[in-house]
Design a protein around this motif. Structure first.
Motif, short mmCIF file in Angstrom:
data_model
loop_
_atom_site.label_atom_id
_atom_site.label_comp_id
_atom_site.label_asym_id
_atom_site.label_seq_id
_atom_site.Cartn_x
_atom_site.Cartn_y
_atom_site.Cartn_z
N THR A 180 -6.95 -5.14 1.17
CA THR A 180 -7.33 -4.52 -0.11
C THR A 180 -7.25 -3.00 -0.11
O THR A 180 -7.34 -2.39 -1.17
CB THR A 180 -8.74 -4.97 -0.51
OG1 THR A 180 -9.66 -4.65 0.56
CG2 THR A 180 -8.79 -6.48 -0.76
N THR A 197 -1.66 -6.88 -9.60
CA THR A 197 -2.21 -5.84 -10.47
C THR A 197 -3.71 -6.04 -10.65
O THR A 197 -4.20 -7.18 -10.67
CB THR A 197 -1.51 -5.82 -11.84
OG1 THR A 197 -1.56 -7.12 -12.42
CG2 THR A 197 -0.07 -5.37 -11.71
N VAL A 198 -4.42 -4.91 -10.78
CA VAL A 198 -5.89 -4.94 -10.85
C VAL A 198 -6.38 -4.09 -12.01
O VAL A 198 -5.66 -3.23 -12.54
CB VAL A 198 -6.51 -4.41 -9.54
CG1 VAL A 198 -6.19 -5.32 -8.38
CG2 VAL A 198 -6.06 -2.98 -9.26
N LYS A 252 -8.30 -1.07 -13.55
CA LYS A 252 -8.33 0.30 -13.06
C LYS A 252 -9.62 0.59 -12.29
O LYS A 252 -10.72 0.30 -12.74
CB LYS A 252 -8.20 1.29 -14.21
CG LYS A 252 -8.05 2.74 -13.75
CD LYS A 252 -7.74 3.65 -14.91
CE LYS A 252 -7.58 5.09 -14.46
NZ LYS A 252 -6.46 5.24 -13.52
N ASP A 274 -1.92 -0.47 -11.94
CA ASP A 274 -2.45 -0.29 -10.59
C ASP A 274 -2.39 -1.64 -9.88
O ASP A 274 -2.73 -2.67 -10.46
CB ASP A 274 -3.89 0.20 -10.64
CG ASP A 274 -4.00 1.61 -11.20
OD1 ASP A 274 -3.17 2.45 -10.84
OD2 ASP A 274 -4.92 1.86 -12.00
N TYR A 275 -1.97 -1.64 -8.63
CA TYR A 275 -1.88 -2.90 -7.90
C TYR A 275 -2.33 -2.71 -6.46
O TYR A 275 -2.45 -1.59 -5.97
CB TYR A 275 -0.46 -3.48 -7.96
CG TYR A 275 0.61 -2.63 -7.29
CD1 TYR A 275 0.93 -2.81 -5.95
CD2 TYR A 275 1.31 -1.66 -8.01
CE1 TYR A 275 1.91 -2.04 -5.35
CE2 TYR A 275 2.29 -0.89 -7.42
CZ TYR A 275 2.59 -1.09 -6.09
OH TYR A 275 3.55 -0.33 -5.48
N PHE A 276 -2.59 -3.83 -5.80
CA PHE A 276 -3.01 -3.79 -4.41
C PHE A 276 -2.51 -5.03 -3.69
O PHE A 276 -1.86 -5.88 -4.29
CB PHE A 276 -4.53 -3.64 -4.29
CG PHE A 276 -5.35 -4.91 -4.49
CD1 PHE A 276 -4.92 -5.93 -5.32
CD2 PHE A 276 -6.57 -5.07 -3.85
CE1 PHE A 276 -5.68 -7.09 -5.50
CE2 PHE A 276 -7.33 -6.21 -4.02
CZ PHE A 276 -6.89 -7.22 -4.84
N CYS A 277 -2.78 -5.10 -2.38
CA CYS A 277 -2.51 -6.30 -1.61
C CYS A 277 -3.81 -7.09 -1.55
O CYS A 277 -4.83 -6.58 -1.08
CB CYS A 277 -2.03 -5.95 -0.20
SG CYS A 277 -1.89 -7.41 0.89
N ASN A 308 4.89 5.02 -3.40
CA ASN A 308 3.55 4.55 -3.72
C ASN A 308 3.25 4.68 -5.21
O ASN A 308 2.49 3.91 -5.77
CB ASN A 308 2.52 5.34 -2.91
CG ASN A 308 1.12 4.82 -3.08
OD1 ASN A 308 0.35 5.35 -3.87
ND2 ASN A 308 0.78 3.77 -2.34
N THR A 325 -10.84 -3.72 -7.44
CA THR A 325 -9.96 -4.66 -6.74
C THR A 325 -10.05 -6.03 -7.40
O THR A 325 -9.90 -7.06 -6.75
CB THR A 325 -10.36 -4.76 -5.25
OG1 THR A 325 -11.74 -5.10 -5.15
CG2 THR A 325 -10.09 -3.45 -4.53
N THR A 374 0.87 2.23 -7.59
CA THR A 374 0.82 2.37 -9.04
C THR A 374 2.24 2.39 -9.62
O THR A 374 3.14 3.04 -9.06
CB THR A 374 0.10 3.67 -9.45
OG1 THR A 374 -1.22 3.66 -8.93
CG2 THR A 374 0.04 3.81 -10.97
N LYS A 376 -2.79 0.12 -1.78
CA LYS A 376 -2.75 0.29 -3.22
C LYS A 376 -1.51 1.07 -3.66
O LYS A 376 -1.01 1.91 -2.91
CB LYS A 376 -4.01 1.01 -3.71
CG LYS A 376 -5.30 0.25 -3.40
CD LYS A 376 -6.54 1.03 -3.83
CE LYS A 376 -7.81 0.26 -3.48
NZ LYS A 376 -9.03 1.03 -3.86
#
Length: 212
Positions: free
Chosen positions: A203, A162-163, A165, A196-199, A138, A168, A208, A206
């Motif tokens: 959402t 990527t988002v 910080k 930092d990233y997410f789906c 993760n 979302t 990093t 997450k």
């Protein structure tokens, strides 16, 4: 696939129509795992008419994933209670399934009846699904110029986006688009910093990447 005590593993459950093999949408699943007299997992009890498996695992597309780490070696019994929600494309009512898993002390023993194989490697991140850790590892630390390969070992589609910080909100640096089950996505991290990233679909997922 060998299950080793203390190592995370993702199990993938698919619910299909026995007549034509099509995926059953919106099934719910209660899960109970035990070894001897010790219960290691026991999901929430059944709910009401509209949500018969309230608090359980749900498969929008007929696929459900469960990531766990077995606490000790030995034989585990996994019992599944399945139910179809009123919005399902196939109202099958309820069904049950039972699996026996053998967990080994170390690599070299213990077979699982059904699971998904995770890829490994120093620059590989597995997309494991909607339960923590979501992405494995993760948090990953790499040097500038490293190319990471993201492998979707889940049964659902996901993204690596990527988002900014603490938000979302996509920052435009990296966006994989939809990654289907079994597919991969590669991204090169040239600039030092924290990514930092997410789906973008789920959402809560997450991860990093720290680049030095």
């Amino acid at each position: 696939m060998i299950i080793v005590v203390g190592q995370p593993i993702t199990l993938v459950f698919t619910v299909t129509n026995a007549k034509d093999g099509s995926m059953v949408t919106h099934p719910d699943m209660l899960l109970k795992v035990r070894t001897g007299s010790m219960v290691t997992v026991n999901s929430a009890p059944s709910g009401g008419m509209m949500m018969p498996m309230n608090g359980a695992y749900h498969g929008h597309t007929g696929v459900m994933t469960y990531t766990t780490t077995f606490p000790r070696a030995g034989q585990y019994t996994m019992n599944l209670d399945l139910n179809s929600l009123p919005v399902s494309n196939l109202m099958f009512g309820s069904a049950q399934a039972r699996f026996v898993l053998n967990v080994a002390e170390a690599a070299g023993g213990g077979n699982i009846i059904s699971t998904t194989a995770a890829s490994s490697g120093p620059n590989t991140v597995n997309i494991v699904g909607m339960e923590a850790p979501f992405y494995a590892p993760n948090l990953i630390n790499v040097k500038a110029g490293t190319t990471l390969t993201f492998v979707n070992v889940d049964g659902n589609m996901h993204t690596v986006t990527t988002v900014k910080k603490g938000t979302t909100e996509p920052d435009g640096r990296i966006d994989s688009g939809l990654i289907k089950a079994g597919e991969t996505f590669t991204a090169k991290f040239d600039t030092p910093g924290t990514y930092d990233y997410f789906c973008a679909i789920h959402t809560g997922m997450k991860g990093t990447v720290n680049v030095s």
